[in-house]
Design an enzyme around this catalytic site. Sequence first.
Site, PDB file in Angstrom:
ATOM      1  N   GLU A 116       0.840  -1.208   0.000  1.00  0.00           N
ATOM      2  CA  GLU A 116       0.000   0.000   0.000  1.00  0.00           C
ATOM      3  C   GLU A 116       0.870   1.251   0.000  1.00  0.00           C
ATOM      4  OE1 GLU A 116      -2.344  -0.281   3.546  1.00  0.00           O
ATOM      5  OE2 GLU A 116      -3.223  -2.191   2.945  1.00  0.00           O
ATOM      6  N   LYS A 118       2.238   4.533   1.618  1.00  0.00           N
ATOM      7  CA  LYS A 118       2.336   5.062   2.981  1.00  0.00           C
ATOM      8  C   LYS A 118       1.918   6.523   2.918  1.00  0.00           C
ATOM      9  CE  LYS A 118       5.054   5.212   7.158  1.00  0.00           C
ATOM     10  NZ  LYS A 118       4.651   6.540   7.569  1.00  0.00           N
ATOM     11  N   ASP A 120       1.104  10.246   3.793  1.00  0.00           N
ATOM     12  CA  ASP A 120       1.823  11.151   4.683  1.00  0.00           C
ATOM     13  C   ASP A 120       0.849  12.162   5.291  1.00  0.00           C
ATOM     14  OD1 ASP A 120       3.887  12.189   6.050  1.00  0.00           O
ATOM     15  OD2 ASP A 120       4.874  13.130   4.334  1.00  0.00           O
ATOM     16  N   TYR A 227      -7.224   2.261   5.830  1.00  0.00           N
ATOM     17  CA  TYR A 227      -6.299   1.165   5.530  1.00  0.00           C
ATOM     18  C   TYR A 227      -6.226   0.078   6.601  1.00  0.00           C
ATOM     19  CZ  TYR A 227      -3.332   4.491   8.127  1.00  0.00           C
ATOM     20  OH  TYR A 227      -2.839   5.367   9.037  1.00  0.00           O
ATOM     21  N   LYS A 316      10.526   3.174   3.429  1.00  0.00           N
ATOM     22  CA  LYS A 316      10.510   4.615   3.151  1.00  0.00           C
ATOM     23  C   LYS A 316      11.235   4.955   1.846  1.00  0.00           C
ATOM     24  CE  LYS A 316       9.023   6.984   6.876  1.00  0.00           C
ATOM     25  NZ  LYS A 316       9.818   7.772   7.626  1.00  0.00           N
ATOM     26  N   CYS A 422      25.834  39.112  20.995  1.00  0.00           N
ATOM     27  CA  CYS A 422      24.542  38.864  20.347  1.00  0.00           C
ATOM     28  C   CYS A 422      24.422  39.808  19.145  1.00  0.00           C
ATOM     29  CB  CYS A 422      23.426  39.130  21.355  1.00  0.00           C
ATOM     30  SG  CYS A 422      21.804  39.289  20.598  1.00  0.00           S
ATOM     31  N   CYS A 425      21.689  42.753  20.136  1.00  0.00           N
ATOM     32  CA  CYS A 425      21.844  43.773  21.171  1.00  0.00           C
ATOM     33  C   CYS A 425      23.284  43.947  21.656  1.00  0.00           C
ATOM     34  CB  CYS A 425      20.947  43.454  22.362  1.00  0.00           C
ATOM     35  SG  CYS A 425      21.528  42.038  23.304  1.00  0.00           S
ATOM     36  N   CYS A 440      21.567  34.625  24.310  1.00  0.00           N
ATOM     37  CA  CYS A 440      21.759  36.013  24.680  1.00  0.00           C
ATOM     38  C   CYS A 440      21.076  36.172  26.037  1.00  0.00           C
ATOM     39  CB  CYS A 440      21.091  36.916  23.642  1.00  0.00           C
ATOM     40  SG  CYS A 440      20.881  38.598  24.224  1.00  0.00           S
ATOM     41  N   CYS A 445      16.511  42.239  24.852  1.00  0.00           N
ATOM     42  CA  CYS A 445      17.114  42.232  23.517  1.00  0.00           C
ATOM     43  C   CYS A 445      16.017  42.387  22.458  1.00  0.00           C
ATOM     44  CB  CYS A 445      17.865  40.908  23.341  1.00  0.00           C
ATOM     45  SG  CYS A 445      18.403  40.580  21.674  1.00  0.00           S
TER      46      CYS A 445
HETATM   47  S1  IVH Z   1      -1.136   0.501   8.866  1.00  0.00           S
HETATM   48  C1  IVH Z   1      -0.654  -1.585  12.818  1.00  0.00           C
HETATM   49  N1  IVH Z   1      -1.145   1.486   6.452  1.00  0.00           N
HETATM   50  O1  IVH Z   1       2.098   5.320   9.088  1.00  0.00           O
HETATM   51  C2  IVH Z   1      -0.534  -0.921  11.511  1.00  0.00           C
HETATM   52  N2  IVH Z   1      -0.337   2.860   8.219  1.00  0.00           N
HETATM   53  O2  IVH Z   1       4.539   5.149  10.618  1.00  0.00           O
HETATM   54  C3  IVH Z   1      -1.225   0.373  11.492  1.00  0.00           C
HETATM   55  N3  IVH Z   1       0.336   5.110   7.506  1.00  0.00           N
HETATM   56  O3  IVH Z   1       0.572   5.397  12.240  1.00  0.00           O
HETATM   57  C4  IVH Z   1      -0.847   1.237  10.402  1.00  0.00           C
HETATM   58  N4  IVH Z   1      -0.150   4.850   5.379  1.00  0.00           N
HETATM   59  O4  IVH Z   1      -0.389   6.915  10.347  1.00  0.00           O
HETATM   60  C5  IVH Z   1      -0.846   1.713   7.745  1.00  0.00           C
HETATM   61  N5  IVH Z   1      -1.244   2.237   4.257  1.00  0.00           N
HETATM   62  C6  IVH Z   1      -0.952   2.457   5.539  1.00  0.00           C
HETATM   63  C7  IVH Z   1      -0.436   3.691   5.994  1.00  0.00           C
HETATM   64  C8  IVH Z   1      -0.124   3.854   7.351  1.00  0.00           C
HETATM   65  C9  IVH Z   1       0.301   5.690   6.300  1.00  0.00           C
HETATM   66  C10 IVH Z   1       0.821   5.780   8.725  1.00  0.00           C
HETATM   67  C11 IVH Z   1      -0.038   5.614   9.947  1.00  0.00           C
HETATM   68  C12 IVH Z   1       0.877   4.997  10.967  1.00  0.00           C
HETATM   69  C13 IVH Z   1       2.204   5.452  10.472  1.00  0.00           C
HETATM   70  C14 IVH Z   1       3.330   4.628  11.006  1.00  0.00           C
END
Ligand code: IVH
Length: 687
Positions: A116, A118, A120, A227, A316, A422, A425, A440, A445
Amino acid sequence: MNKPSDNDIKRIEFLREEIKRNNYLYYVQDAPEISDAEYDALMVELRKLEEKYPELVTTDSPTQTVGAKPRTEFGTVVHPVPMLSLGNVFNDQEMTDWYNRVCRMLDGEPFELMCEHKMDGLAIALTYEDGKLKIGATRGDGMVGENVTENIKTIKNVPLQLKGSFPGRFEVRGEVYMPIDSFERLNDERSRKGQSLFANPRNAAAGSLRQLDSSVTADRALSVMIYHLGWYEDGEMPDTHELILDKLAELGFTTNKYNRKVKDLNGVLEYYRECNDYRPTLPYPIDGVVVKVNSIAQQKRLGAIAHDPRWAIAYKFPAIQKRTLLEDIGVSVGRTGTMNPYAIMTPVEVGGVTISRASLHNEEDILRKDIRKGDYVFLQRAGDVIPDVIGPTPDSVTRPDRAEPFSMQKLLFNEEKGYAACPSCGEEIFREEGDAMYYCPNAACPAQLSERIEHFVSREAMDIKGLGEQLVELLLREGLLSDYGDIYYLKDKAQNLMMLPKFGERSTAKLLQAIEDSKSKSADRVICALGIGQVGSETASLLAETIGGIDEIAETPYEQLVDIQSIGPRTADSIVHFFEDKTNLEIIDKLRNAGLAVSYKPEKKDTSDLPLSGLEFVITGKLLRFTRPQAEALIKENGGIAKSDVTRNTSYLVVGEDPGSKLQKAVKLGIKQITEDDLLRLMGVGF
Ligand code: IVH
């Protein structure tokens, strides 16, 4: 066993405090000071040191907890099943190691994986009862989150009423995020209005969701991607993650169309590369891929360690790096008088943003990275707007005419005065032992002044509406303010105020009223408003509750301050230093004479209708969901009393793993014993 050196112990303490401070900035204030990559580096260093000296690991170390304590204004929600975080891997080798570990732990049994994006953003948990959305909560520290139900309801793709057949009660988890185009529009608008900018879409999403006024959330284009199924009761759910997501989509939740089931490691690596390639074209921010074991039965067998499940991992993406010239190193002065070094670079585009400045944090960091004026440096941005100077390029390091190593003392040395001064001042800067920052000492200041006053009037402090950044600067320029104590004497200068551009009788009256109103704030808010370095609203409340009012805190010696849990040496030092300064004491007198609360009276809350009211609890053994202080805080929050010894007055003994002698005493006295889950049930949470 290794015996830790004094330096290592100091470093561990420093890292813990620094990580906690940054957690607070990131999770509570939604305003990080350092990039994600820099934060990860601090965590990795702390983990390594703790692995080397396991005896130094404490339950409140940031390696043992997730995120930060929730903000209390929202009301709290206990997660019946803790919201875990994810372990990270950063390259194919580490990903392969994880895969092999799973193979081993499943004894060679075949398994499938789900890949999946990740997302952000920030994690949320949505609880449904009879198909209706009941609670929306943030992760908080993983055990207790903030109740943001009203705000969640304003997000368009969160179903309020489900269709089809579903369990009586269940909880789904997902990510609230801000699409990239909405983030850019929001920041454009904020920049036009002279407001501070969000560092990245994640912070913008968090800042928008964690608004006390839900109409603000409604105005921000937030979205949710589901998710995970947290828990369910009264009903059936499929037995694989893939089918659960299909089911959730049928019920009306948004799930990700890019999710893919794969058979093996190659499938994972292929998915990862594809995502990294098309990532710039996605409408939302992602910072990696998440890989999960598909079968729920296998997930259960794998379980979790600390706060990471063993059945899932985040792979990552690498940060984007560019090379540029470090033309110079400048120093700016922060609110608490910190000397903040920053890099001035030949502008370069990194991941769609042109960057010419970046914080260099402190002298120690610059020396560790060996960054010098005139070097070519690698600049990195990991999904953040906040860039990170990683270090000099190899060819810079070998240059014969390379500049000298950085020194704050040398850079700020003033020939005439004969000391490092500083830049604002001219007072001599100083540094405490064990602290990375130079300061400082001058509370008056000018560079610190406006920042201090802005902090004083900010929402978490005295919350004086109408006294914004521009007005503060104007009042300083006009000589109507010379410190924040003067705010309460502006009423004697109403005539001068009315003469200010765009300032009539009405706006003057309104401002003066807001100032008067702020006088009723309790002493913990005043303590926070003072702007003591390292002391934000949480620490201010802690100080008020454990020590008392301003005078009591001022008289508390260093040793007693560091003894308070979650106050480290740096914070203690900073408090002592603050109250040693005569100017600060004079300003406090101004506040006192104006009638502000300087002594702290703990609020006597009416607890009679809370679920644990009148009950006394003692805890023994290790709890699974909470640390001891967390559990005690929860008991108190729900109206109960937490004690450390079993007596005839004890109502319940909460028994965890490996209970101690308290259990025998309770048996002898005939005190009722309950589990952690029973405790949650008494509070009205759980199953
Ligand atoms: S699963 C026990 N799936 O990443 C597993 N998390 O670094 C629960 N996150 O706290 C998380 N995309 O906020 C899962 N496809 C995804 C995700 C995901 C982003 C985030 C989530 C988690 C954090 C951990």
